[in-house]
Design an enzyme around this catalytic site. Structure first.
Site, PDB file in Angstrom:
ATOM      1  N   GLU A 116       0.839  -1.195   0.000  1.00  0.00           N
ATOM      2  CA  GLU A 116       0.000   0.000   0.000  1.00  0.00           C
ATOM      3  C   GLU A 116       0.880   1.253   0.000  1.00  0.00           C
ATOM      4  OE1 GLU A 116      -3.642   1.904   2.668  1.00  0.00           O
ATOM      5  OE2 GLU A 116      -2.095   0.697   3.659  1.00  0.00           O
TER       6      GLU A 116
ATOM      7  N   LYS B 273     -10.014   1.448  -1.640  1.00  0.00           N
ATOM      8  CA  LYS B 273      -9.995   1.198  -0.207  1.00  0.00           C
ATOM      9  C   LYS B 273     -11.305   1.697   0.384  1.00  0.00           C
ATOM     10  CE  LYS B 273      -7.065   1.624   3.901  1.00  0.00           C
ATOM     11  NZ  LYS B 273      -5.764   2.105   4.437  1.00  0.00           N
TER      12      LYS B 273
ATOM     13  N   CYS C  18      -5.145  -2.989   3.498  1.00  0.00           N
ATOM     14  CA  CYS C  18      -4.738  -2.691   4.863  1.00  0.00           C
ATOM     15  C   CYS C  18      -5.912  -2.716   5.849  1.00  0.00           C
ATOM     16  CB  CYS C  18      -4.002  -1.356   4.893  1.00  0.00           C
ATOM     17  SG  CYS C  18      -3.040  -1.075   6.416  1.00  0.00           S
TER      18      CYS C  18
END
Length: 516
Positions: free
Chosen positions: A269, A346, A380
């Site tokens: 990321e 995300k 993440c």
């Protein structure tokens, strides 16, 4: 005389048919009520032999969905959501002894072509080819609402139709196809006012001698490779002097992964923020995003060429991007070796990302079709929300990739522990790739901690600790592992625990809002 191609064909559905199937379902069930793309992914990925489309002169005009299930489950009372896993065919059981008819739908403009009869025929053929005991489903009874006062018990209404005292277009059609009612399923499909939420519990018994039947296991797509090799890169953030230097680092690791005949290589990321170290002064959040967005076209073009030239699928970390409406999203780009490019936004920016970069949460999560089976990406913090992984696995994902960026060990362990949980509860592989090193002159990218790894379920076919590959802390390196897809599918069916099979759909489910 030239041969004329067939106008109407019935064939197995493929992923490329999904837009056409969605259009048919919208016409049949009403706008906003049809199948979502993710649900169709799940149906086709889980049981490709059991999904069919009718194609008329190249246009999708009908769809038929089925899956295998145990007769112990199918012959008991159930609802449509419960038996189908909320529309994903998530309860497909490769060792089941019955074929379940999940849906048959035909475009209203093509209903005089006997497409329904053709679908029922291919269902029977599939049932016999798989040597199953029969076909079962819950069928609509659209005439019941008009006769509910006369027949307050829906079983009496069905009996009246069977005795030819009444006519019901759906029940009569199914009787002509050789099905017999074995009961009534109450609250089967909530909102079906014509049927008063009821359904006829229909059964077709395979005329083959039942004691000779032995179901053929169908573990899914037989085109899947036996093993997949994954490489995860632990990427060091350092000051660079040119964009060429950044691209050389990426190509270096891609080359290594390709030399080891890897099918996938994963980058972390926010690793593209290394490009901000080219600036002569620290940039503020808005300036940083505007600057990094300037590199987007070159980054995509470069990574796309790498994937094709090195014959490897690249999970290209994440790259913050400013959208046309001004929103800033953190986007993972996936570059497949066939040259196609996919994205995953995300969904859950961290408090730090919201504060420093004004990053907004994205929308949607679709499995990505690859030559090694369907995959999913969780960025993440997204891995710390179990609904996302479950949604991707319901679509058929066998492997989940997690690019991450954490500043210290506690943050890293949150991601690590949650990813291990996702691997166990979804019986899938999870590969993590993180950044190490530091960028002193880039806001909010000063320190990092990572131990990139490849995680497995916790069962006998897999590594003892559920870790297929690990890396040393805070060291730039690459880790590789061979992952057996057949072991994964077998564990889902007959492992010490069978988390996916044993879900209580009668008690809970994950309901994802539909998006086209």
């Amino acid at each position: 005389m030239a041969d004329k191609p067939a106008k109407l064909i019935v064939r197995n559905a493929e992923v490329r048919d999904i837009p056409g199937i969605m259009e048919v379902s919208e016409r049949v069930y009403g706008r906003g009520m049809g199948y979502a793309r993710s649900e169709l992914f799940g149906q086709i990925n889980r049981f490709p032999d059991g999904q069919f489309v009718a194609e008329y002169e190249g246009v999708i005009v009908g769809y038929c969905a089925t899956f295998m299930i145990s007769s112990d489950v199918a012959l008991k009372p159930h609802t449509w959501n419960e038996i189908t896993g909320t529309g994903f065919a998530a309860r497909h059981d490769p060792e089941g002894d019955m074929l379940y008819g999940m849906d048959v739908m035909v475009h209203p403009d093509y209903r005089r072509l006997r497409i329904g009869e053709r679908f029922y025929r291919v269902r029977r053929e599939l049932c016999q080819w798989l040597e199953l005991k029969g076909i079962v489903f819950g069928g609509r009874m659209p005439g019941y609402a008009r006769h509910a006062k006369e027949y307050p018990n829906p079983k009496d209404y069905v009996a009246a139709v069977v005795d030819q005292k009444l006519k019901d277009p759906v029940i009569n059609f199914q009787l002509r196809q050789g099905f017999k009612p074995i009961g009534v399923l109450r609250n089967y499909l909530l909102g079906d006012a014509q049927s008063k939420d009821c359904a006829t519990h229909m059964l077709w018994e395979n005329p083959l001698e039942q004691d000779k039947i032995k179901a053929k296991p169908s573990l899914g797509d037989t085109a899947l490779p036996e093993r997949v090799r994954i490489a995860t890169v632990q990427f060091q953030m350092r000051k660079i002097n040119s964009i060429d230097e950044f691209e050389q680092q990426i190509e270096y690791f891609t080359d290594i992964a390709s030399d080891y005949k890897s099918d996938f290589v994963v980058f972390p990321e926010l690793f593209t923020l290394q490009l901000l170290s080219l600036e002569h002064r620290p940039l503020g959040p808005v300036e940083s995003i505007e600057k990094i967005s300037e590199y987007t076209p070159r980054f995509i073009e470069f990574m796309e060429k790498l994937a094709v030239s090195y014959n490897i699928n690249i999970i290209g970390g994440t790259h913050p991007s400013m959208m046309e409406n001004g929103d800033i999203l953190n986007i993972s780009y996936v570059f497949l070796r066939d040259g196609s490019v996919h994205t995953q936004q995300k969904l859950h920016p961290t408090p730090s990302e919201r504060m420093w970069w004004n990053i907004k949460g994205g929308k949607g999560a679709l499995a990505i079709q690859t030559d090694c089976g369907p995959i999913g990406v969780m960025i993440c913090y997204d891995s710390e929300f179990p609904e996302l992984a479950r949604h991707l696995v319901d679509q058929g994902a066998l492997m989940l990739f997690v690019p991450f960026c954490t500043d210290e060990r506690r943050g890293y362990l949150r991601v690590r522990y949650c990813c291990q949980a996702r691997a166990v509860e979804n019986q899938c592989y999870v590969a993590l790739s993180g950044v190490v090193g530091n960028l002193p002159n880039v806001e909010n990218m000063d320190i990092h901690y990572a131990e990139s790894c490849i995680l497995t379920p916790s069962d006998f076919p897999f590594a003892r600790d559920g870790v297929a590959a690990d890396t040393a802390p805070n060291t730039e390196t690459i880790a590789l592992a061979d992952l057996s897809l057949s072991d994964l599918l077998t564990a889902r069916q007959s492992g010490a625990v069978q988390n996916l099979k044993d879900r209580r759909f009668d008690l809970y489910s994950v309901n994802w809002k539909k998006r086209r």
